[in-house]
Design an enzyme around this catalytic site. Structure first.
Site, PDB file in Angstrom:
ATOM      1  N   GLY A  49       0.997  -1.311   0.279  1.00 36.86           N
ATOM      2  CA  GLY A  49       0.033  -0.067   0.206  1.00 36.86           C
ATOM      3  C   GLY A  49       0.339   1.372   0.225  1.00 36.86           C
ATOM      4  O   GLY A  49       0.842   2.312  -0.518  1.00 36.86           O
ATOM      5  N   GLU A 103       4.193   3.687   5.781  1.00 38.70           N
ATOM      6  CA  GLU A 103       3.056   2.994   5.842  1.00 38.70           C
ATOM      7  C   GLU A 103       2.082   4.124   4.939  1.00 38.70           C
ATOM      8  O   GLU A 103       1.599   5.264   5.677  1.00 38.70           O
ATOM      9  CB  GLU A 103       2.869   2.576   7.534  1.00 38.70           C
ATOM     10  CG  GLU A 103       1.901   1.753   7.562  1.00 38.70           C
ATOM     11  CD  GLU A 103       2.296   0.340   7.224  1.00 38.70           C
ATOM     12  OE1 GLU A 103       1.675   0.639   5.660  1.00 38.70           O
ATOM     13  OE2 GLU A 103       1.432  -0.389   7.408  1.00 38.70           O
ATOM     14  N   ASP A 104       1.360   3.660   4.344  1.00 36.77           N
ATOM     15  CA  ASP A 104       0.264   4.118   4.304  1.00 36.77           C
ATOM     16  C   ASP A 104      -0.423   4.361   5.325  1.00 36.77           C
ATOM     17  O   ASP A 104      -1.553   4.894   5.435  1.00 36.77           O
ATOM     18  CB  ASP A 104      -1.153   3.465   2.949  1.00 36.77           C
ATOM     19  CG  ASP A 104      -1.332   1.812   2.792  1.00 36.77           C
ATOM     20  OD1 ASP A 104      -0.693   1.414   4.380  1.00 36.77           O
ATOM     21  OD2 ASP A 104      -2.061   0.852   2.547  1.00 36.77           O
ATOM     22  N   ASP A 107      -3.871   1.287  11.445  1.00 43.82           N
ATOM     23  CA  ASP A 107      -5.238   1.372  11.971  1.00 43.82           C
ATOM     24  C   ASP A 107      -5.071   0.379  13.410  1.00 43.82           C
ATOM     25  O   ASP A 107      -5.653   1.490  13.857  1.00 43.82           O
ATOM     26  CB  ASP A 107      -6.042   0.640  10.403  1.00 43.82           C
ATOM     27  CG  ASP A 107      -7.367  -0.229  11.276  1.00 43.82           C
ATOM     28  OD1 ASP A 107      -8.088   0.629  11.781  1.00 43.82           O
ATOM     29  OD2 ASP A 107      -7.614  -1.000  10.681  1.00 43.82           O
ATOM     30  N   PHE A 156     -13.596   2.564   6.384  1.00 40.62           N
ATOM     31  CA  PHE A 156     -12.581   2.073   5.089  1.00 40.62           C
ATOM     32  C   PHE A 156     -12.209   2.905   3.816  1.00 40.62           C
ATOM     33  O   PHE A 156     -13.192   3.224   3.210  1.00 40.62           O
ATOM     34  CB  PHE A 156     -12.454   0.354   4.928  1.00 40.62           C
ATOM     35  CG  PHE A 156     -12.201  -0.659   3.924  1.00 40.62           C
ATOM     36  CD1 PHE A 156     -11.340  -0.984   3.945  1.00 40.62           C
ATOM     37  CD2 PHE A 156     -12.028   0.181   2.508  1.00 40.62           C
ATOM     38  CE1 PHE A 156      -9.895  -1.690   3.739  1.00 40.62           C
ATOM     39  CE2 PHE A 156     -11.566  -1.026   1.627  1.00 40.62           C
ATOM     40  CZ  PHE A 156     -10.511  -2.098   2.655  1.00 40.62           C
ATOM     41  N   VAL A 157     -11.275   2.530   3.924  1.00 42.11           N
ATOM     42  CA  VAL A 157     -10.619   3.741   2.722  1.00 42.11           C
ATOM     43  C   VAL A 157      -9.593   3.488   1.546  1.00 42.11           C
ATOM     44  O   VAL A 157      -9.276   2.320   1.404  1.00 42.11           O
ATOM     45  CB  VAL A 157      -9.463   5.537   2.928  1.00 42.11           C
ATOM     46  CG1 VAL A 157     -10.558   6.013   3.806  1.00 42.11           C
ATOM     47  CG2 VAL A 157      -8.238   4.769   3.435  1.00 42.11           C
ATOM     48  N   ASP A 163      -5.731  -0.465  -1.754  1.00 44.75           N
ATOM     49  CA  ASP A 163      -6.740  -1.007  -2.449  1.00 44.75           C
ATOM     50  C   ASP A 163      -8.271  -1.903  -1.230  1.00 44.75           C
ATOM     51  O   ASP A 163      -8.121  -2.242   0.081  1.00 44.75           O
ATOM     52  CB  ASP A 163      -5.970  -2.687  -2.820  1.00 44.75           C
ATOM     53  CG  ASP A 163      -5.593  -3.339  -1.942  1.00 44.75           C
ATOM     54  OD1 ASP A 163      -5.447  -3.467  -0.621  1.00 44.75           O
ATOM     55  OD2 ASP A 163      -6.142  -5.001  -2.010  1.00 44.75           O
ATOM     56  N   ARG A 169      -6.178   0.938  -6.066  1.00 47.35           N
ATOM     57  CA  ARG A 169      -4.700   1.123  -6.340  1.00 47.35           C
ATOM     58  C   ARG A 169      -3.885   2.405  -7.115  1.00 47.35           C
ATOM     59  O   ARG A 169      -3.462   3.487  -6.747  1.00 47.35           O
ATOM     60  CB  ARG A 169      -3.443   0.170  -6.036  1.00 47.35           C
ATOM     61  CG  ARG A 169      -3.451  -0.751  -4.966  1.00 47.35           C
ATOM     62  CD  ARG A 169      -2.331  -1.553  -4.217  1.00 47.35           C
ATOM     63  NE  ARG A 169      -2.573  -3.094  -4.052  1.00 47.35           N
ATOM     64  CZ  ARG A 169      -2.825  -3.047  -2.927  1.00 47.35           C
ATOM     65  NH1 ARG A 169      -2.326  -2.224  -1.952  1.00 47.35           N
ATOM     66  NH2 ARG A 169      -2.659  -4.309  -2.486  1.00 47.35           N
TER      67      ARG A 169
HETATM   68  P1  5GP Z   1      -3.090  -2.324  11.195  1.00 48.46           P
HETATM   69  O1  5GP Z   1      -2.187  -3.927  11.707  1.00 48.46           O
HETATM   70  O2  5GP Z   1      -2.193  -1.266  11.554  1.00 48.46           O
HETATM   71  O3  5GP Z   1      -4.091  -2.678  11.758  1.00 48.46           O
HETATM   72  O4  5GP Z   1      -3.427  -1.805   9.809  1.00 48.46           O
HETATM   73  C1  5GP Z   1      -2.798  -1.842   8.971  1.00 48.46           C
HETATM   74  C2  5GP Z   1      -2.891  -2.771   7.328  1.00 48.46           C
HETATM   75  O5  5GP Z   1      -3.985  -2.833   7.433  1.00 48.46           O
HETATM   76  C3  5GP Z   1      -2.021  -1.057   6.230  1.00 48.46           C
HETATM   77  O6  5GP Z   1      -0.696  -1.195   6.054  1.00 48.46           O
HETATM   78  C4  5GP Z   1      -3.239  -1.252   4.802  1.00 48.46           C
HETATM   79  O7  5GP Z   1      -2.621  -2.298   4.300  1.00 48.46           O
HETATM   80  C5  5GP Z   1      -4.310  -1.787   6.020  1.00 48.46           C
HETATM   81  N1  5GP Z   1      -5.614  -1.135   5.938  1.00 48.46           N
HETATM   82  C6  5GP Z   1      -5.969  -0.958   7.331  1.00 48.46           C
HETATM   83  N2  5GP Z   1      -6.658   0.169   7.245  1.00 48.46           N
HETATM   84  C7  5GP Z   1      -6.923   0.175   6.340  1.00 48.46           C
HETATM   85  C8  5GP Z   1      -8.191   0.980   4.889  1.00 48.46           C
HETATM   86  O8  5GP Z   1      -8.778   2.093   5.274  1.00 48.46           O
HETATM   87  N3  5GP Z   1      -8.599   0.849   3.501  1.00 48.46           N
HETATM   88  C9  5GP Z   1      -7.748  -0.824   3.532  1.00 48.46           C
HETATM   89  N4  5GP Z   1      -7.561   0.027   1.684  1.00 48.46           N
HETATM   90  N5  5GP Z   1      -6.883  -1.035   4.217  1.00 48.46           N
HETATM   91  C10 5GP Z   1      -6.760  -0.569   5.258  1.00 48.46           C
END
Ligand code: 5GP
Length: 181
Positions: A49, A103-104, A107, A156-157, A163, A169
């Site tokens: 991402g 990181e993108d 979450d 969710f975005v 993606d 993407r």
């Molecule tokens: P975390 O481990 O912080 O819960 O999640 C991180 C990863 O989950 C991010 O690198 C991303 O790939 C994915 N992610 C979390 N939230 C979103 C969202 O709103 N949209 C998308 N497309 N991916 C997300």
């Protein structure tokens, strides 16, 4: 920016335009240039991402730096699996280095928490986290997110590298899932 878009079964509404993203990226690059002046950090781009964010951001970084890549995956559909799978090791020695994880989106924070710990265990001198998007209401980490582009609601975005099951993407701006979908 285009109107509502459909990816697979879900509809998404425009959320952050290319211009807004550009301003956010500029602000983050200024902070990184300030904090790492005189140092030689190693950027670790978290794939898939973060590729678009990393490409735009690193062009604006004016300190000496190296760039490496780490492929991980913890999402299926629109929900985190909570388990982080390392898929492509970076193949660069992190011992003694000042690491900036790019990181993108952060979450729950599970992914970055795990990777940060792995980098520390591998002997990194310092590990900072830089994310374009941050969902404070979803975050469960017990660590600091050093550089945050923008805080967003827990929805969710997609777009700008992010993606939904493989699609979206390529979009140059960011879209948010449509309410009630
Ligand atoms: P975390 O481990 O912080 O819960 O999640 C991180 C990863 O989950 C991010 O690198 C991303 O790939 C994915 N992610 C979390 N939230 C979103 C969202 O709103 N949209 C998308 N497309 N991916 C997300």
């Amino acid at each position: 920016m285009a109107d509502t878009i459909k990816l697979h079964d879900l509809e998404f509404m425009p959320y952050l335009s290319e211009t807004e993203i550009g301003k956010i990226v500029d602000e983050v690059s200024i902070k990184i240039n300030e904090k790492y002046a005189g140092k030689s950090p190693l950027f670790v781009v978290i794939l898939n991402g973060a590729f678009m964010f990393a490409s735009d951001l690193i062009k604006k970084v004016n300190v000496e730096c190296e760039i490496s890549f780490l492929r991980v995956s913890s999402y299926r559909g629109t929900a985190s699996t909570g388990e982080v799978k390392e898929m492509m090791p970076i193949g660069t020695n992190v011992s003694g280095r000042d690491i900036i994880l790019l990181e993108d989106i952060v979450d729950t924070g599970n992914t970055m928490g795990e990777i940060k710990q792995q980098m520390k265990d591998a002997g990194a001198n310092s590990v900072s986290i830089c994310t374009l998007l941050f969902k404070p209401d979803a975050f469960k980490g017990n660590y600091l997110v050093d550089f945050i582009g923008v805080e967003i609601p827990d929805r969710f975005v997609v777009g700008y590298g992010l993606d939904y099951d493989g699609l979206g993407r390529n979009l140059p701006s960011i879209y948010q899932i449509r309410p009630n979908t």
